[in-house]
Design an enzyme around this catalytic site. Structure first.
Site, PDB file in Angstrom:
ATOM      1  N   TYR A 144       0.838  -1.210   0.000  1.00 20.96           N
ATOM      2  CA  TYR A 144       0.000   0.000   0.000  1.00 20.96           C
ATOM      3  C   TYR A 144       0.867   1.252   0.000  1.00 20.96           C
ATOM      4  O   TYR A 144       0.727   2.119  -0.852  1.00 20.96           O
ATOM      5  CB  TYR A 144      -0.899  -0.034   1.228  1.00 20.96           C
ATOM      6  CG  TYR A 144      -1.902   1.092   1.337  1.00 20.96           C
ATOM      7  CD1 TYR A 144      -2.917   1.256   0.394  1.00 20.96           C
ATOM      8  CD2 TYR A 144      -1.865   1.979   2.421  1.00 20.96           C
ATOM      9  CE1 TYR A 144      -3.862   2.274   0.521  1.00 20.96           C
ATOM     10  CE2 TYR A 144      -2.808   2.988   2.549  1.00 20.96           C
ATOM     11  CZ  TYR A 144      -3.801   3.139   1.602  1.00 20.96           C
ATOM     12  OH  TYR A 144      -4.734   4.150   1.739  1.00 20.96           O
ATOM     13  N   LYS A 148       1.212   3.909  -3.163  1.00 21.01           N
ATOM     14  CA  LYS A 148       0.742   5.299  -3.038  1.00 21.01           C
ATOM     15  C   LYS A 148       1.899   6.287  -3.254  1.00 21.01           C
ATOM     16  O   LYS A 148       1.711   7.350  -3.837  1.00 21.01           O
ATOM     17  CB  LYS A 148       0.106   5.522  -1.664  1.00 21.01           C
ATOM     18  CG  LYS A 148      -1.262   4.876  -1.507  1.00 21.01           C
ATOM     19  CD  LYS A 148      -2.332   5.551  -2.364  1.00 21.01           C
ATOM     20  CE  LYS A 148      -3.699   4.961  -2.110  1.00 21.01           C
ATOM     21  NZ  LYS A 148      -4.749   5.570  -2.958  1.00 21.01           N
ATOM     22  N   ARG A 185     -10.731  -1.982  10.012  1.00 21.75           N
ATOM     23  CA  ARG A 185     -10.174  -0.727  10.524  1.00 21.75           C
ATOM     24  C   ARG A 185     -10.625  -0.540  11.972  1.00 21.75           C
ATOM     25  O   ARG A 185     -11.632  -1.102  12.406  1.00 21.75           O
ATOM     26  CB  ARG A 185     -10.635   0.446   9.657  1.00 21.75           C
ATOM     27  CG  ARG A 185      -9.918   0.441   8.327  1.00 21.75           C
ATOM     28  CD  ARG A 185     -10.173   1.701   7.544  1.00 21.75           C
ATOM     29  NE  ARG A 185     -11.113   1.495   6.476  1.00 21.75           N
ATOM     30  CZ  ARG A 185     -11.121   2.186   5.334  1.00 21.75           C
ATOM     31  NH1 ARG A 185     -10.233   3.114   5.113  1.00 21.75           N
ATOM     32  NH2 ARG A 185     -12.020   1.948   4.406  1.00 21.75           N
TER      33      ARG A 185
END
Ligand code: NAD
Ligand code: UDP
Length: 315
Positions: A144, A148, A185
């Site tokens: 990730y 990004k 999350r």
């Protein structure tokens, strides 16, 4: 404007879509439903200015004439991006390349949804945009973080070499209605556990910190950035910082739950602290978040109650 929102069936993308429609624009949402769902955009079924295209943005596609592209497609929760590691790297690289190429072809403006994960496990605190970060390039989270970071570099390259009019937002932990109940999350886990009367799972000793931004504040900041002339990355988040243990206690307080707290092992490379320095956003956009964590959790309560009862398809 006719606007393309990639990832528009996801949590943030669907709220952004609502806000853009409310401003009078037309929105084409391109999403492959990998981590998002139709339920998030179901309320737009009869909206003539809204179109949905089931599309993997890593495959070449042409949305037709568009004037702005908001590129939000990407798994975002650690559970999701660890499950879909390769897809995460593909959408950050090939997907971003495709969307920037479309922006160039149509002369459209482009805004990239980047992340506070670009700062990794930060040694500078709070994090200013000028900080280059402290990222493990081969750790579990690298699928990730590095995709990004690559997406940011690619966006700046299209801006510098191909004159595409770009923006980059670094989003810090955002929460609110439509957060997927099973995405792992911290807010979705704690709200689900508290409402079900299960133990709240605090990873590590709970001393690590995060700064939580309510989704309407986040979207307001993103839209303000989209209208500015700022091309460098900009932090949009809420600087109020909480330890995860404090966060668990606030969730218990908000839900009135009798649940206990259970400590579980800390995942590898879990950042110890996160807090945005939003000085630049305040000066540049006149933007600041308005909704504190307790208020935002109360505003999300009804959604989480429905979600745990399984009355939203996303859950
Ligand atoms: P989300 O998982 O709810 O939404 C992401 C959407 O992208 C989903 O609808 C998913 O189906 C779609 N998608 C994924 N891969 C795709 C592909 N190849 N083609 C088309 N669609 C694809 O996550 P979110 O929280 O709404 O995050 C949205 C964006 O904001 C992401 O880019 C994420 O990195 C960024 N962000 C979010 C947060 C946060 O706290 N929510 C923090 C930092 C950054
Ligand atoms: N966390 C936790 N319990 C949970 C889920 C997460 O203690 O059930 C912690 C996690 O270890 C991290 C923080 O909460 O320190 C935020 O995690 P999240 O996955 O929401 O987002 P991150 O900011 O790590 O990407």
């Amino acid at each position: 404007m006719r606007i393309l929102v990639t990832g528009g069936a996801g949590f943030v993308g669907s709220h952004l879509t609502d806000a853009l429609l409310a401003e009078g624009h037309s929105v084409l949402c391109a999403d492959n439903l990998l981590t998002g769902c139709r339920e998030n955009i179901a309320h737009l079924a009869r909206e003539p200015r809204f179109e949905f295209l089931e599309q993997d943005v890593c495959q070449a596609f042409d949305p037709g004439e568009v004037e702005y592209i908001f590129h939000f497609a990407s798994p975002a929760s650690p559970v999701d991006y660890l499950e879909h590691g390769i897809e995460t790297m593909q959408v950050g690289s090939i997907g971003t390349m495709n969307c920037l190429t479309i922006a160039q072809k149509h002369g459209a403006k482009f805004l990239l949804a980047s992340t506070s994960e670009c700062y990794g496990d930060p040694l500078e605190h709070p994090q200013k945009e000028s900080y280059w970060g402290h990222v493990n390039p081969i750790g579990l989270r690298s699928v990730y973080d590095e995709s990004k970071r690559f997406a940011e570099a690619l966006t700046m390259a299209f801006h510098r070499y191909r004159k595409v009019d770009t923006r980059i937002v670094r989003i810090f932990n955002t929460y609110g209605p439509r957060l997927q109940i099973n995405d792992g999350r911290v807010i979705s886990n704690f709200m689900k556990q508290a409402l079900r009367g299960e133990e709240l799972t605090v990873y590590g000793d709970g001393s690590q910190t995060r700064s939580f931004c309510y989704v309407s504040d986040e979207v307001a900041g993103i839209i303000a950035l989209s209208k500015s002339d700022e091309h460098a990355p900009l932090n949009i988040g809420n600087p109020a910082e909480f330890t995860i243990l404090e966060c668990a206690r606030i969730v218990l307080e908000t839900t009135g739950s009798p649940s206990k707290i259970r400590f579980k092992p800390l995942p590898p490379d879990d950042p110890k602290q996160r807090r945005p320095d939003i000085t630049k956003a305040k000066h540049l956009l006149g933007w600041a978040p308005e909704i504190d964590l307790r208020t935002g959790l109360k505003m999300s309560l009804e959604y989480f109650q429905r979600a745990i009862q399984g009355s939203t398809a996303c859950a």
